[in-house]
Scaffold this active site. Structure first.
Site, PDB file in Angstrom:
ATOM      1  N   ARG A   1      -1.063  -4.228 -12.779  1.00  0.00           N
ATOM      2  CA  ARG A   1      -2.474  -3.830 -12.231  1.00  0.00           C
ATOM      3  C   ARG A   1      -2.897  -4.956 -11.228  1.00  0.00           C
ATOM      4  O   ARG A   1      -2.390  -5.981 -11.390  1.00  0.00           O
ATOM      5  CB  ARG A   1      -3.589  -4.058 -13.573  1.00  0.00           C
ATOM      6  CG  ARG A   1      -3.314  -2.734 -14.458  1.00  0.00           C
ATOM      7  CD  ARG A   1      -3.849  -1.602 -13.828  1.00  0.00           C
ATOM      8  NE  ARG A   1      -4.104  -0.320 -14.509  1.00  0.00           N
ATOM      9  CZ  ARG A   1      -3.063   0.487 -14.587  1.00  0.00           C
ATOM     10  NH1 ARG A   1      -2.071   0.629 -13.826  1.00  0.00           N
ATOM     11  NH2 ARG A   1      -3.193   1.549 -15.367  1.00  0.00           N
TER      12      ARG A   1
ATOM     13  N   HIS B   1      -0.368   2.846  -4.912  1.00  0.00           N
ATOM     14  CA  HIS B   1      -0.111   3.123  -6.866  1.00  0.00           C
ATOM     15  C   HIS B   1       0.833   4.340  -6.789  1.00  0.00           C
ATOM     16  O   HIS B   1       0.731   5.510  -7.432  1.00  0.00           O
ATOM     17  CB  HIS B   1      -1.444   3.384  -7.276  1.00  0.00           C
ATOM     18  CG  HIS B   1      -1.643   2.918  -8.878  1.00  0.00           C
ATOM     19  ND1 HIS B   1      -2.478   2.454  -9.334  1.00  0.00           N
ATOM     20  CD2 HIS B   1      -0.491   3.330  -9.845  1.00  0.00           C
ATOM     21  CE1 HIS B   1      -2.355   2.378 -10.593  1.00  0.00           C
ATOM     22  NE2 HIS B   1      -1.149   2.695 -10.885  1.00  0.00           N
TER      23      HIS B   1
ATOM     24  N   GLU C   1      -9.041  -0.232  -6.431  1.00  0.00           N
ATOM     25  CA  GLU C   1      -8.319   1.072  -5.855  1.00  0.00           C
ATOM     26  C   GLU C   1      -9.317   2.375  -5.588  1.00  0.00           C
ATOM     27  O   GLU C   1     -10.166   2.787  -6.398  1.00  0.00           O
ATOM     28  CB  GLU C   1      -7.292   1.532  -6.742  1.00  0.00           C
ATOM     29  CG  GLU C   1      -6.038   0.347  -6.670  1.00  0.00           C
ATOM     30  CD  GLU C   1      -5.026   0.977  -7.662  1.00  0.00           C
ATOM     31  OE1 GLU C   1      -4.888   2.136  -8.165  1.00  0.00           O
ATOM     32  OE2 GLU C   1      -4.303  -0.027  -8.027  1.00  0.00           O
TER      33      GLU C   1
HETATM   34  P1  NAP Z   1       4.315  -2.332 -22.518  1.00  0.00           P
HETATM   35  O1  NAP Z   1       5.436  -1.799 -23.005  1.00  0.00           O
HETATM   36  O2  NAP Z   1       2.922  -2.382 -23.472  1.00  0.00           O
HETATM   37  O3  NAP Z   1       4.321  -3.736 -21.988  1.00  0.00           O
HETATM   38  C1  NAP Z   1       3.326  -4.501 -21.533  1.00  0.00           C
HETATM   39  C2  NAP Z   1       3.961  -6.056 -21.446  1.00  0.00           C
HETATM   40  O4  NAP Z   1       2.954  -7.008 -21.111  1.00  0.00           O
HETATM   41  C3  NAP Z   1       4.726  -6.753 -22.848  1.00  0.00           C
HETATM   42  O5  NAP Z   1       5.740  -7.271 -22.564  1.00  0.00           O
HETATM   43  C4  NAP Z   1       3.517  -7.785 -23.316  1.00  0.00           C
HETATM   44  O6  NAP Z   1       3.890  -8.761 -23.990  1.00  0.00           O
HETATM   45  C5  NAP Z   1       3.106  -8.205 -21.795  1.00  0.00           C
HETATM   46  N1  NAP Z   1       1.816  -8.968 -21.884  1.00  0.00           N
HETATM   47  C6  NAP Z   1       0.755  -8.616 -22.408  1.00  0.00           C
HETATM   48  N2  NAP Z   1      -0.329  -9.473 -22.202  1.00  0.00           N
HETATM   49  C7  NAP Z   1       0.539 -10.695 -21.569  1.00  0.00           C
HETATM   50  C8  NAP Z   1       0.217 -11.801 -21.312  1.00  0.00           C
HETATM   51  N3  NAP Z   1      -1.029 -12.521 -21.606  1.00  0.00           N
HETATM   52  N4  NAP Z   1       1.073 -12.756 -21.059  1.00  0.00           N
HETATM   53  C9  NAP Z   1       2.249 -12.122 -20.593  1.00  0.00           C
HETATM   54  N5  NAP Z   1       2.681 -11.093 -21.005  1.00  0.00           N
HETATM   55  C10 NAP Z   1       1.819 -10.155 -21.284  1.00  0.00           C
HETATM   56  O7  NAP Z   1       3.646  -1.473 -21.307  1.00  0.00           O
HETATM   57  P2  NAP Z   1       4.614  -0.835 -20.000  1.00  0.00           P
HETATM   58  O8  NAP Z   1       4.845   0.530 -20.339  1.00  0.00           O
HETATM   59  O9  NAP Z   1       5.685  -1.661 -19.773  1.00  0.00           O
HETATM   60  O10 NAP Z   1       3.618  -0.881 -18.787  1.00  0.00           O
HETATM   61  C11 NAP Z   1       3.032  -2.102 -18.251  1.00  0.00           C
HETATM   62  C12 NAP Z   1       1.966  -1.971 -17.504  1.00  0.00           C
HETATM   63  O11 NAP Z   1       2.327  -1.384 -16.279  1.00  0.00           O
HETATM   64  C13 NAP Z   1       1.078  -0.972 -17.813  1.00  0.00           C
HETATM   65  O12 NAP Z   1      -0.042  -1.615 -18.652  1.00  0.00           O
HETATM   66  C14 NAP Z   1       0.419  -0.673 -16.554  1.00  0.00           C
HETATM   67  O13 NAP Z   1      -0.821  -1.402 -16.245  1.00  0.00           O
HETATM   68  C15 NAP Z   1       1.489  -0.804 -15.436  1.00  0.00           C
HETATM   69  N6  NAP Z   1       1.849   0.459 -14.985  1.00  0.00           N
HETATM   70  C16 NAP Z   1       1.739   0.864 -13.493  1.00  0.00           C
HETATM   71  C17 NAP Z   1       2.247   1.901 -12.971  1.00  0.00           C
HETATM   72  C18 NAP Z   1       2.122   1.960 -11.478  1.00  0.00           C
HETATM   73  O14 NAP Z   1       2.103   3.142 -11.080  1.00  0.00           O
HETATM   74  N7  NAP Z   1       2.485   1.065 -10.610  1.00  0.00           N
HETATM   75  C19 NAP Z   1       2.564   2.901 -13.766  1.00  0.00           C
HETATM   76  C20 NAP Z   1       2.636   2.756 -15.144  1.00  0.00           C
HETATM   77  C21 NAP Z   1       2.350   1.548 -15.731  1.00  0.00           C
HETATM   78  P3  NAP Z   1       4.537  -8.622 -25.534  1.00  0.00           P
HETATM   79  O15 NAP Z   1       5.673  -7.685 -25.235  1.00  0.00           O
HETATM   80  O16 NAP Z   1       4.798  -9.947 -25.808  1.00  0.00           O
HETATM   81  O17 NAP Z   1       3.342  -7.921 -26.307  1.00  0.00           O
END
Ligand code: NAP
Length: 306
Positions: free
Chosen positions: A224, A271, A253
């Site tokens: 994000r 995005h 965005e």
């Molecule tokens: P996820 O499985 O929930 O993983 C999120 C990760 O962020 C977890 O490892 C979590 O740590 C970590 N995190 C949260 N707070 C943190 C902090 N304060 N410091 C360090 N790490 C932290 O989610 P995902 O499916 O991988 O997706 C991740 C993000 O990608 C989404 O939330 C979304 O915003 C973004 N995204 C972008 C696109 C795009 O088109 N560019 C598409 C999809 C998603 P823990 O494991 O220790 O809890």
């Protein structure tokens, strides 16, 4: 029996999925026309605010076509007992691939080279600038969730050494842990940002982290926009504190600040992380399954449980 009203703030792709939605439900597309909606379909970027929820007294389910829930007022949803679903896993490989592509595009100056040819500079005898190798570097992954781990698998497959940080160390991780973003940045040349958005991660990549990444370093953000401090990033790119940046996500965005558009060695994409036909079809299928399960009173396939 009357069909449940679904307010779709986002559209499903491919079009056949959108057609299924309108065939199976009483589909509305504006909030003013959807006071009786039991279900809202939204995107990760659009989310749903408390003010919008207040206009929907019958709301039971928020189906997010994506995984980011930072734009959904989760506290308000919890307070009202409104359930939230997302589309995890099915987009992880697509986003990971995009992150790798951005890193290579920045390091090897691919977008710059494309512009160089189209501007006629090559034909005019110009010499393109040299890039730097990417896949022999050491990668750091900030946010080791589903996308971060998919990316780690990809990078390890290329023979790269991978480090990571997250809120907690993962006992089953094949990669080495660093306690925070700064320690991670200090030990890698490619910093991939894949952490969840929201207040907890706002500005996590700040001036100190970029300084730690150093003049040979590249930062890629597919998480994000606000996870990276934009002003610090622009300053670092201008001053050569880091070598370059690849950005798929932005603070406001679809507006991208001119300072980023003008920043040197910065590759920008609108995005596109999950924007493949396969990922979007799988996401749409999961949205439809969640809505159908909710309506039928079955367990939700992918409830948000954060
Ligand atoms: P996820 O499985 O929930 O993983 C999120 C990760 O962020 C977890 O490892 C979590 O740590 C970590 N995190 C949260 N707070 C943190 C902090 N304060 N410091 C360090 N790490 C932290 O989610 P995902 O499916 O991988 O997706 C991740 C993000 O990608 C989404 O939330 C979304 O915003 C973004 N995204 C972008 C696109 C795009 O088109 N560019 C598409 C999809 C998603 P823990 O494991 O220790 O809890």
């Amino acid at each position: 029996m009357s069909r449940p009203t679904v307010l779709a703030l986002a559209t499903l792709k491919p079009a056949a999925m959108q057609e299924r939605l309108s065939a199976e439900y009483d589909l509305r597309t504006t909030i003013e026309d959807a006071a009786g909606a039991r279900i809202v379909l939204t995107s990760g970027a659009l989310g749903l605010s408390a003010a919008q929820m207040a206009l929907l007294p019958a709301l039971e389910l928020i189906a997010v076509n994506g995984v980011g829930v930072d734009a959904v007022d989760l506290a308000e949803a919890r307070r009202r007992g409104i359930r939230v679903t997302t589309t995890p896993d099915v987009l992880s490989d697509a986003v990971a691939e995009m992150a790798l592509g951005l890193a290579v595009a920045v390091g090897r100056r691919i977008a710059e080279g494309d512009r160089f040819i189209r501007a006629g500079s090559w034909a005019a005898g110009g010499k393109p600038a040299l890039g730097r190798p990417v896949i022999r570097g050491r990668a750091g992954i900030l946010g080791y969730g589903r996308i971060g781990r998919s990316l780690a698998d990809l990078l390890r497959g290329l023979g790269m050494e991978v480090l990571y940080t997250a809120r907690s160390e993962k006992p089953d991780a094949p990669d080495a842990f660093r306690p925070d973003a700064q320690a991670l940045a200090r030990d890698c040349s490619l910093l991939f940002v894949t952490a969840a958005g929201g207040t907890e991660t706002r500005g996590l990549v700040d001036a100190a982290v970029l300084k730690a990444l150093g003049p040979e370093g590249i930062v890629v953000n597919v998480a994000r926009g606000p996870v990276v401090d934009t002003e610090a990033l622009v300053n670092a790119l201008r001053a050569g504190t880091i070598a370059g940046a690849g950005l798929d996500v932005f603070d406001d965005e679809p507006t991208v600040p001119p300072a980023l558009i003008e920043a040197p060695n910065c590759v920008l994409t609108p995005h596109l992380g999950s924007a493949t036909d396969a990922a979007r079809a799988a996401m749409a299928a999961l949205v439809l399954e969640n809505i159908a399960a909710h309506v039928a009173g079955r367990p939700l396939p992918t409830p948000y449980e954060g």
